[in-house]
Every structure is written in structure tokens, then in C-alpha cells.
Design an enzyme around this catalytic site. Structure first.
Site, short mmCIF file in Angstrom:
data_model
loop_
_atom_site.label_atom_id
_atom_site.label_comp_id
_atom_site.label_asym_id
_atom_site.label_seq_id
_atom_site.Cartn_x
_atom_site.Cartn_y
_atom_site.Cartn_z
N HIS A 226 0.81 -1.23 0.00
CA HIS A 226 0.00 0.00 0.00
C HIS A 226 0.83 1.27 0.00
O HIS A 226 0.30 2.36 -0.09
CB HIS A 226 -0.93 0.03 1.21
CG HIS A 226 -0.23 0.37 2.49
ND1 HIS A 226 0.59 -0.51 3.13
CD2 HIS A 226 -0.21 1.50 3.22
CE1 HIS A 226 1.07 0.06 4.23
NE2 HIS A 226 0.61 1.28 4.30
N1 UDP Z 1 -3.88 -4.93 8.74
C1 UDP Z 1 -5.15 -5.48 8.85
N2 UDP Z 1 -5.76 -5.95 7.72
C2 UDP Z 1 -5.18 -5.90 6.48
C3 UDP Z 1 -3.87 -5.35 6.39
C4 UDP Z 1 -3.26 -4.86 7.53
O1 UDP Z 1 -5.69 -5.57 9.94
O2 UDP Z 1 -5.81 -6.33 5.50
C5 UDP Z 1 -3.24 -4.42 9.96
C6 UDP Z 1 -1.88 -5.02 10.24
O3 UDP Z 1 -2.02 -6.24 10.92
C7 UDP Z 1 -1.22 -3.93 11.06
C8 UDP Z 1 -1.81 -2.67 10.50
O4 UDP Z 1 -2.98 -3.05 9.80
O5 UDP Z 1 -1.56 -4.03 12.42
C9 UDP Z 1 -0.82 -2.06 9.56
O6 UDP Z 1 -1.41 -1.07 8.85
P1 UDP Z 1 -0.86 -0.56 7.45
O7 UDP Z 1 -0.11 -1.63 6.79
O8 UDP Z 1 -2.05 0.02 6.73
O9 UDP Z 1 0.05 0.68 7.85
P2 UDP Z 1 1.58 0.85 8.27
O10 UDP Z 1 1.87 -0.10 9.37
O11 UDP Z 1 2.40 0.64 7.04
O12 UDP Z 1 1.66 2.27 8.72
#
Ligand code: UDP
Length: 365
Positions: A216
């Protein structure tokens, strides 16, 4: 503010969230604030993520405090979202007059919350402070750097984060090394997921027989060549690849006319409990998410990161994660050759960071 000796008594905390990773972090900190007693928290949801499977499901599953304010600001550009949230948050803060504003991570909502508070001279508390990719083309990097420099109290998840802050002159009493609240979330909710999640059956996958992927990050989704290479790399997998797809990535795939191969199984974004269970049982994880890199480590699952750099450098240093960028060959190699080290230190604390944060905030009285 806190650091200059003017210690306000903290009983009213205003928390700003807006995006998926913040719901997970807020779930455990809010719970700890509640358990700590006489602390009153008001939650503001900016609306950055608003779909059922990007927002509502987290509030239900993780029993997150219902937002008192939902600003409904989403769907615009980074500048537009940040500007509109800043304006709306100023009004909310004026009405609520909190003792401090609590923000998480590195999204546009984080920066808007910090800016609004700074201009109203309300102390800012930043959870997950000090992370750096040293890549200023990432919108998240701008958000983190600015928020850290505006904050009165900074909770760093790792020694590397402490060092980054120190190198920017942010040090002393206002910086606290407490570990990572996402470890708390995995500790608390994996057990719940093991009892409740039906996702393996629903997708008809067996433990250890599939790879899990997420994509993403803007640098990947907005570059057709990178996105194409990632999909091609994943298509070399001998196992099924489950790809819960972020709405932005889905949009870009259709704009760029990219068709994933049959080896890749695209599903809607899943709720946190299903995600934890998919991670726990995967043979390996490939991701450009910050949170998912750490969750792979907490679950003991090998990880390849679809970026050139990471903020979570200790995972790469320890051999828990490898950087493969958006490169077909490197991704295909990671899918063939992956292992998890046997020596696993507690890099991100003990899984009780949220309690420590609540006690530190509670001590300001
Ligand atoms: N996550 C979720 N469902 C999904 C993808 C990610 O619950 O389909 C959770 C993941 O387990 C983690 C969080 O979302 O706890 C991460 O969010 P994201 O990847 O959007 O953002 P980043 O961590 O890169 O800021």
C-alpha cells in the site's frame, strides 16, 4: 511544556486517529489509560480511513472507545486532508480544552493533530516517535519528523528511534523508551484471533502452506513499473499468495490495467484478528507495511520488505527481515529461500509498552 518544568496535570487526553495502523495502537493505549483510572480520554477520528474493513471492523473487534468526533475527512490529497483536518481539529481542541493531545505514528492525521495542538499550545504526546527512513519523498517521513519536533513527550519504540531523536537534538526527560505498543496488540489479540478467526477455512488455506502479502506504500502503488514488478515477483511463488488489498492499490491496479497472475489471490482488506491469524500461519510474509514487518517478527515468520529501506532497521540487522525492493528477482528469491533465526531477542520491549505510557502520563498530576 512538559520538558520546561511546567508540568500540567493530565486528566483529559484528546487522541487523534484516522488510519488503520492507528486504530491498532490506540486500542491498546486507550485500554491502558482506562485501566489506569481517573484519566479521561476523548477520541477524534479524522475519517482518513472510513470503509467498514479499513475502520469500523477495528473499532468493533478491538473494543476501541467510540469516537466523540468523526471529522469525515478522507479521500483528498495529502495537503488537502492535512489542511482540512488541521482546521477541524482546532475547533475540536478549542471545545474540549484537553491537557494533552495524543498522536500515533506518521499519517496525515498525526501531523494535523500535532500542528493543531502546537498552535494552541497544548502539549503533544507522540507514540512511536523517532522512526526514520531518511527518505523525504515519503509523506510519512515528513509527518514523523515534524511531529517529533513539535512534541513535548515522545515515546520511542526502539533504541534506533532514540538515537535518531538524539541526532536531531531531541533528548532528555521528554524522550521515553517504552517499547512498541504493536507488540502489546499482538500479545493481547493473537489469543483472541486463535479462538475467533475463521479466515483460514474461508480462504481454504492450510497453516504453513501460503505466503501473505500486503502492498500500500505510495512509492509502490503510484509507480506502475514498481507495482508490475511486485506482482510479477509474487507470481513466482510456489505457494499460494494471499494479498488483502488496500483500496489505494486496488484503484491503481485498475488505472494501470495490471492483472495479477492466478498464483496471487486478491482479497478485500481483512479485520485485525483475521490479519493476525493469517500472519501467524503464513510460511512467509512480503509487505511494504511498517506494522506488518514487525508483526511477522512477533509471530516468528520470515519477512521480505518490498522497499529499499525500512524504519525498523533492527529486524534487518537481526536477520528477521530482508529488503527486496520492488525487484522481480529479489522477490522471487525471497519466496524460495526464507528462514527465521533461532536466536530471538526482545527487540521491542516486553509487550507492556501501553501500560508504561499510561503510568508515565498518569504521573503528571
Ligand atoms: N492490517 C489489517 N488488515 C489488512 C492489512 C493490515 O488488519 O488487511 C493491519 C496489520 O495487521 C497492522 C496494520 O494493519 O496491524 C498495519 O497497517 P498498514 O499496513 O495500513 O500501515 P503501516 O503499518 O504501514 O503504517
Amino acid at each position: 511544556m512538559f520538558a520546561s518544568g511546567l508540568m500540567p496535570s493530565i486528566t483529559r487526553v484528546l487522541t487523534v486517529v484516522g488510519a488503520r495502523p492507528q486504530f491498532v495502537k490506540a486500542a491498546v493505549v486507550s485500554r491502558a489509560l482506562r485501566d489506569h483510572g481517573d484519566m479521561n480520554e476523548v477520541l477524534v477520528h479524522t475519517g482518513q480511513h472510513f470503509d467498514n474493513n479499513m475502520s469500523d471492523v477495528f473499532f468493533h473487534e478491538l473494543d476501541i472507545l467510540a469516537p466523540k468526533f468523526n471529522l469525515g475527512i478522507g479521500g483528498g490529497s495529502h495537503g488537502e486532508n492535512t489542511g482540512r483536518a488541521l482546521q477541524a481539529l482546532e475547533r475540536v481542541m478549542d471545545e474540549e480544552r484537553p491537557d494533552c493531545v495524543l498522536v500515533y505514528g506518521d499519517t496525515d492525521s498525526t501531523l494535523a493533530g500535532a500542528l493543531a495542538a502546537a498552535k494552541m499550545q497544548i502539549p503533544i504526546v507522540h507514540v512511536e516517535a523517532g522512526l526514520r527512513s531518511f527518505n523525504r519523498r515519503m509523506p510519512e517521513e515528513i509527518n514523523r519528523v515534524l511531529t517529533d519536533h513539535l512534541s513535548s513527550l515522545l515515546f520511542a519504540p526502539s533504541p534506533a528511534a532514540l538515537k535518531n531523536l538524539d541526532e536531531e537534538g531531541i533528548r532528555g526527560e521528554k524522550v521515553k523508551h517504552v517499547g512498541d505498543v504493536m507488540f502489546d496488540a499482538v500479545r493481547i489479540f493473537t489469543d483472541v484471533a486463535s479462538r475467533r478467526s475463521q479466515i483460514l477455512g474461508a480462504l481454504d488455506v492450510s497453516p504453513g502452506r501460503y505466503a501473505l502479502a500486503t502492498v500500500h506504500r505510495k512509492e509502490n502503488t503510484d509507480d506502475p513499473e514498481k507495482l508490475r514488478q511486485i506482482l510479477e515477483g509474487l507470481s513466482h511463488s510456489a505457494m499460494r499468495v494471499i494479498l488483502p488489498l488496500h483500496p489505494r492499490t486496488r484503484k491503481r491496479l485498475s488505472e494501470f490495467g495490471l492483472q495479477p497472475s492466478a498464483a496471487i489471490e486478491i482479497v478485500e482488506p481483512v479485520g485485525y484478528l483475521d490479519m493476525l491469524w493469517l500472519e501467524r500461519n503464513a510460511a512467509m510474509i512480503l509487505t511494504d507495511s511498517g506494522g506488518v514487518q514487525k508483526e511477522a517478527y512477533f509471530h516468528g515468520v520470515p519477512c521480505a520488505t518490498l522497499r529499499e529501506e525500512t524504519e525498523w532497521v533492527e529486524l534487518v540487522d537481526g536477520g528477521f527481515n530482508r529488503l527486496v525492493g520492488a525487484d522481480v528477482d529479489a522477490i522471487a528469491r525471497a519466496l524460495r529461500e526464507h528462514s527465521f533465526p533461532t536466536d530471538v531477542p526482545n527487540i521491542y520491549g516486553s509487550g507492556y509498552a501501553a501500560n508504561e505510557i499510561a503510568s508515565i502520563l498518569g504521573a503528571f498530576r
